[in-house]
Write a protein that holds these residues in place. Structure first.
Motif, PDB file in Angstrom:
ATOM      1  N   THR A  52     -21.191  16.613  32.339  1.00  0.00           N
ATOM      2  CA  THR A  52     -22.374  16.503  33.200  1.00  0.00           C
ATOM      3  C   THR A  52     -23.161  17.811  33.238  1.00  0.00           C
ATOM      4  O   THR A  52     -24.390  17.802  33.255  1.00  0.00           O
ATOM      5  CB  THR A  52     -21.960  16.117  34.636  1.00  0.00           C
ATOM      6  OG1 THR A  52     -20.898  16.981  35.051  1.00  0.00           O
ATOM      7  CG2 THR A  52     -21.498  14.686  34.724  1.00  0.00           C
ATOM      8  N   ASP A  53     -22.442  18.952  33.194  1.00  0.00           N
ATOM      9  CA  ASP A  53     -23.169  20.224  33.290  1.00  0.00           C
ATOM     10  C   ASP A  53     -23.959  20.523  32.020  1.00  0.00           C
ATOM     11  O   ASP A  53     -24.971  21.213  32.055  1.00  0.00           O
ATOM     12  CB  ASP A  53     -22.228  21.373  33.672  1.00  0.00           C
ATOM     13  CG  ASP A  53     -21.154  21.624  32.628  1.00  0.00           C
ATOM     14  OD1 ASP A  53     -20.892  20.703  31.807  1.00  0.00           O
ATOM     15  OD2 ASP A  53     -20.563  22.713  32.631  1.00  0.00           O
ATOM     16  N   ASP A  89     -25.613  18.310  30.278  1.00  0.00           N
ATOM     17  CA  ASP A  89     -26.855  17.548  30.359  1.00  0.00           C
ATOM     18  C   ASP A  89     -27.601  17.806  31.664  1.00  0.00           C
ATOM     19  O   ASP A  89     -28.649  17.197  31.903  1.00  0.00           O
ATOM     20  CB  ASP A  89     -26.552  16.042  30.234  1.00  0.00           C
ATOM     21  CG  ASP A  89     -26.090  15.681  28.825  1.00  0.00           C
ATOM     22  OD1 ASP A  89     -26.211  16.561  27.935  1.00  0.00           O
ATOM     23  OD2 ASP A  89     -25.609  14.556  28.618  1.00  0.00           O
ATOM     24  N   ILE A 126     -26.704  17.026  34.740  1.00  0.00           N
ATOM     25  CA  ILE A 126     -26.676  15.804  35.562  1.00  0.00           C
ATOM     26  C   ILE A 126     -26.027  16.085  36.913  1.00  0.00           C
ATOM     27  O   ILE A 126     -25.013  16.781  36.988  1.00  0.00           O
ATOM     28  CB  ILE A 126     -25.859  14.705  34.838  1.00  0.00           C
ATOM     29  CG1 ILE A 126     -26.496  14.348  33.494  1.00  0.00           C
ATOM     30  CG2 ILE A 126     -25.684  13.467  35.710  1.00  0.00           C
ATOM     31  CD1 ILE A 126     -27.870  13.734  33.618  1.00  0.00           C
ATOM     32  N   SER A 127     -26.596  15.560  37.972  1.00  0.00           N
ATOM     33  CA  SER A 127     -25.963  15.636  39.289  1.00  0.00           C
ATOM     34  C   SER A 127     -25.308  14.301  39.591  1.00  0.00           C
ATOM     35  O   SER A 127     -25.890  13.240  39.340  1.00  0.00           O
ATOM     36  CB  SER A 127     -27.011  15.923  40.370  1.00  0.00           C
ATOM     37  OG  SER A 127     -27.566  17.196  40.154  1.00  0.00           O
ATOM     38  N   PHE A 174     -19.634   8.515  38.998  1.00  0.00           N
ATOM     39  CA  PHE A 174     -20.299   8.813  37.732  1.00  0.00           C
ATOM     40  C   PHE A 174     -20.387   7.550  36.887  1.00  0.00           C
ATOM     41  O   PHE A 174     -19.585   6.624  37.034  1.00  0.00           O
ATOM     42  CB  PHE A 174     -19.573   9.925  36.964  1.00  0.00           C
ATOM     43  CG  PHE A 174     -18.195   9.559  36.494  1.00  0.00           C
ATOM     44  CD1 PHE A 174     -17.090   9.785  37.307  1.00  0.00           C
ATOM     45  CD2 PHE A 174     -17.991   8.989  35.249  1.00  0.00           C
ATOM     46  CE1 PHE A 174     -15.810   9.454  36.876  1.00  0.00           C
ATOM     47  CE2 PHE A 174     -16.724   8.659  34.818  1.00  0.00           C
ATOM     48  CZ  PHE A 174     -15.628   8.895  35.637  1.00  0.00           C
ATOM     49  N   ILE A 208     -21.749   6.539  32.717  1.00  0.00           N
ATOM     50  CA  ILE A 208     -22.453   6.943  31.501  1.00  0.00           C
ATOM     51  C   ILE A 208     -22.490   5.752  30.555  1.00  0.00           C
ATOM     52  O   ILE A 208     -21.498   5.035  30.404  1.00  0.00           O
ATOM     53  CB  ILE A 208     -21.798   8.186  30.859  1.00  0.00           C
ATOM     54  CG1 ILE A 208     -22.502   8.561  29.544  1.00  0.00           C
ATOM     55  CG2 ILE A 208     -20.315   7.978  30.597  1.00  0.00           C
ATOM     56  CD1 ILE A 208     -22.117   9.927  29.008  1.00  0.00           C
TER      57      ILE A 208
END
Lengths: 276, 400
Positions: B317-318, B320, B322-323, B334, B336
């Motif tokens: 996530t970090d 891209d 993304i929160s 989460f 995806i």
């Protein structure tokens, strides 16, 4: 339609389960019994002939020792050889049955660990195989002795056969006890050997009870196997196959031994799986 | 028929522990008095479940978890120390190699012995015998003593015997692993037919594939206790996840106690959609939640590896930026999507890892198996976008 009926039948038969189990146990006993008979002689060329050859060879040896070397006297019309043979074979039968049955359970370890069946069938089959073979040898020895001119009273078999059956019940009881203990305590078979040896000599097999000093006689006579031996001689040498009160006591003792042996066996047998 | 075919209630089995020479004497004395052994090992404890007709159960668990003990109790080979077992049907059991065969006997004689053990009437044996011989397919070896057989041959005969009785419950203990490929196929085919015909299977296996293929339900035993029971797919997945955690715990310097406590970032409810199997080129959605003991937003890393462990792709996530959506004070969700997945057909594992908010320390890993199906002759494990140039693409240039 018939097919549906046939398929439904076995499912609707839980009531017949008890007789089913009995049938299964009989079939299993028969299989074990055959297995016991064959494995004892498996690999030997003449197979079961050994079962008959062995007692005859033994008889020959005893004849040599007692008649030729010791020149033993006669007991009435019977030779010492007949006197001994009548008592010795039942003893040998009991001894072999106990020794084999004691170690019988481990031989079925593969089955016991993986298949559900009453373990006592193993002991029954082992005892039955020993006694049946030895009884055949006994009859053969009696015939040979009769042909040799010994006064064997075959009418005595009328009592001798029931006596063997009583012995079989008692021996099975003791065998159940020993076989169950042997699974946990391996010393049982090693203790059994000398104990049987001692028992043989304190039983009036190789000597008549009358030769025992009077003071010790009640002790020797109290031996149940001594009683059996005397009854065998009554029946086959004296030709008196009559029943006595003592016989009823013997039946009770044998039944009690069997019940006690089976009770111990059933207590211990659920735990065999972990120890065989 | 309303009664369950098989019912276990609070079943437990203790094995006596013998510590000294005199221990055996003491044990016999205790048993004769009707007491249990003084010192015991609890092989099985508090196992309860019901099995209805046609409901097959796979028993899974590590070595020594009590699987074989459980099957032996159901087969009636041993008596449970506690609890009750109710069996309302004919049980055919195939426990380990060479179930109840006598090594000195020929295959044929052993068929008769097995038949006697199973309670088949002698008259009935004759007709079944040919069936058994045909299924075992041992040729002339059927006349040889069992001791000359290979382990695979013994299993063939054992399977043939166990199945000839038309058991209402068939218990098999990890036997499929021994036979050769073609016999395994034959066994699986037989079992599928048996299940279709309403048969009930109790299968003990380390092969999650076999369990998922043959059983609707699964029971996970751990140290003699039930660790999971229910639909086969979630139970087997949980079991695999447990193994993953175990190996991860061994890899990481993190002590196990810390991992077990709720004080770490941990993945929860990790699911694949579609679950376990998908066609090549389909969309794969991974979703789940991540537990955060301090409420800060952790980093989630998801990845695809081949069944042999070769990494194919991973993204966090970090990376891209993304929160994650916060669904509770201490958890984030989460999801995806991997659209039109370019993985070539084969076995893969999809992993989700929980990292600290800095994306530095890896705390927790969960994995799910994924089988990608499809027909293609391409090689490797990912279809790369490609375009051929400089000629016709449909056939080789003709020789001139």
């Amino acid at each position: 339609m018939t097919e549906t009926l046939e398929r439904a039948a076995p499912a609707a038969a839980p009531a017949a389960l008890a007789s089913d189990a009995a049938r299964r146990h009989r079939a299993l006993f028969a299989n074990f019994f055959r297995r016991e008979l064959t494995t004892r002689y498996l690999g030997s060329i003449s197979g079961l002939a050994w079962a008959l050859l062995h007692p005859l060879a033994l008889l020959g040896v005893y004849h040599f020792v007692f008649t030729t070397v010791f020149r033993t006297g006669r007991f009435g019309d019977a030779s010492f050889l007949l006197f001994v043979a009548v008592a010795l074979w039942p003893w040998l039968a009991a001894q072999e049955a106990l020794q084999r049955a004691t170690v019988s359970i481990p031989g079925y370890g593969g089955l016991i660990r993986k298949v559900a069946f009453p373990h006592e069938l193993v002991v029954y089959a082992s005892v039955a195989a020993s006694l049946v073979l030895q009884f055949a040898g006994y009859v053969l020895v009696l015939i040979v002795l009769a042909v040799a001119g010994e006064p064997v009273h075959f009418v005595g078999l009328l009592l001798a056969v029931p006596l063997w059956l009583v012995m079989a019940v008692a021996v099975t009881g003791i065998a159940l006890l020993l076989a169950a203990l042997q699974v946990f305590i391996r010393d049982v078979e090693h203790i059994l050997m000398p104990v049987l040896m001692i028992l043989m000599y304190v039983t009036p097999i190789l000597y008549p009870l009358t030769l025992v000093p009077a003071g010790m006689r009640p002790w020797v006579a109290a031996n149940p196997f001594g009683w059996l031996v005397e009854r065998m001689r009554d029946a086959l040498i004296a030709g008196r196959p009559a029943l006595e009160w003592g016989d009823a006591v013997a039946v009770l003792v044998a039944a009690a031994l069997f019940a006690a042996g089976l009770a111990v066996f059933r207590r211990l047998s659920p735990h065999f799986e972990d120890f065989v | 028929m309303n009664a369950p075919l098989l019912g276990l209630a609070g079943v437990g089995k203790d094995y006596a522990k013998i510590e000294s020479r005199g221990g055996r004497l003491r044990l016999v004395w205790d048993l004769l008095r009707g007491r249990g052994a003084a010192s015991v090992f609890r092989a099985l404890d508090g196992v309860s479940f019901e099995l209805r007709r046609g409901q097959s159960l796979g028993v899974i668990g590590e070595n020594g978890a009590g699987k074989s003990t459980l099957l032996k109790i159901i087969a009636g080979v041993i008596q449970p120390t506690r609890g009750t077992v109710e069996v309302n049907g004919r049980v055919g059991a195939l426990l380990e190699l060479g179930s109840g065969f006598h090594p000195e006997y020929t295959g044929l004689a052993n068929i008769d012995l097995a038949a006697a053990l199973l309670g088949i009437a002698p008259a009935e044996i004759a007709s079944r015998r040919d069936e058994i011989i045909a299924f075992a397919d041992l040729g002339e070896h059927i006349h040889d003593p069992i001791k000359t057989y290979s382990s695979g041959m013994v299993v063939r005969l054992g399977f043939a015997v166990a199945t000839a009785l038309d058991p209402e419950i068939l218990i098999t203990d990890e036997v499929l692993a021994v036979g050769d490929e073609s016999f395994q196929k034959k066994c699986v085919a037989w079992m599928e037919r048996y299940l279709e015909g309403g048969g009930t299977l109790l299968l003990c296996s380390h092969s999650m594939y076999h369990v998922q293929k043959l059983c609707a339900h699964a029971l996970w035993l751990k140290d003699g206790k039930v660790a999971g029971y229910g639909q086969a797919a979630p139970v087997t997945q949980e079991y695999l996840a447990y193994h993953e955690e175990k190996t991860a715990a061994r890899r990481e310097p993190l002590p196990k106690a810390e991992l077990m406590s709720a004080r770490i970032y941990a993945i929860e409810h990790f699911t694949l959609s579609p679950e376990a199997t998908m066609d090549m080129g389909g969309d794969l959605v991974l979703s789940g939640e991540v537990h955060s003991p301090d409420g800060r937003m952790p980093v989630v890393l998801v990845g695809v590896v081949r069944a042999d462990g070769t990494p194919v792709y991973g993204v966090a996530t970090d990376m891209d930026g993304i929160s994650l959506a916060r669904v509770a004070e201490d958890r984030y969700a989460f999801e995806i999507v991997l659209p039109s997945i370019p993985l070539l057909p084969g076995k893969y594992e999809i992993r989700a890892h929980a990292l600290d908010p800095e994306g530095v320390r890896l705390f927790h890993t969960v994995a799910r198996p994924l089988v990608v199906t499809g027909v293609t002759r391409e090689m490797g494990f990912v279809r790369l976008p490609h375009r051929w140039g400089g000629g016709r693409s449909d056939r080789l240039p003709e020789p001139r």
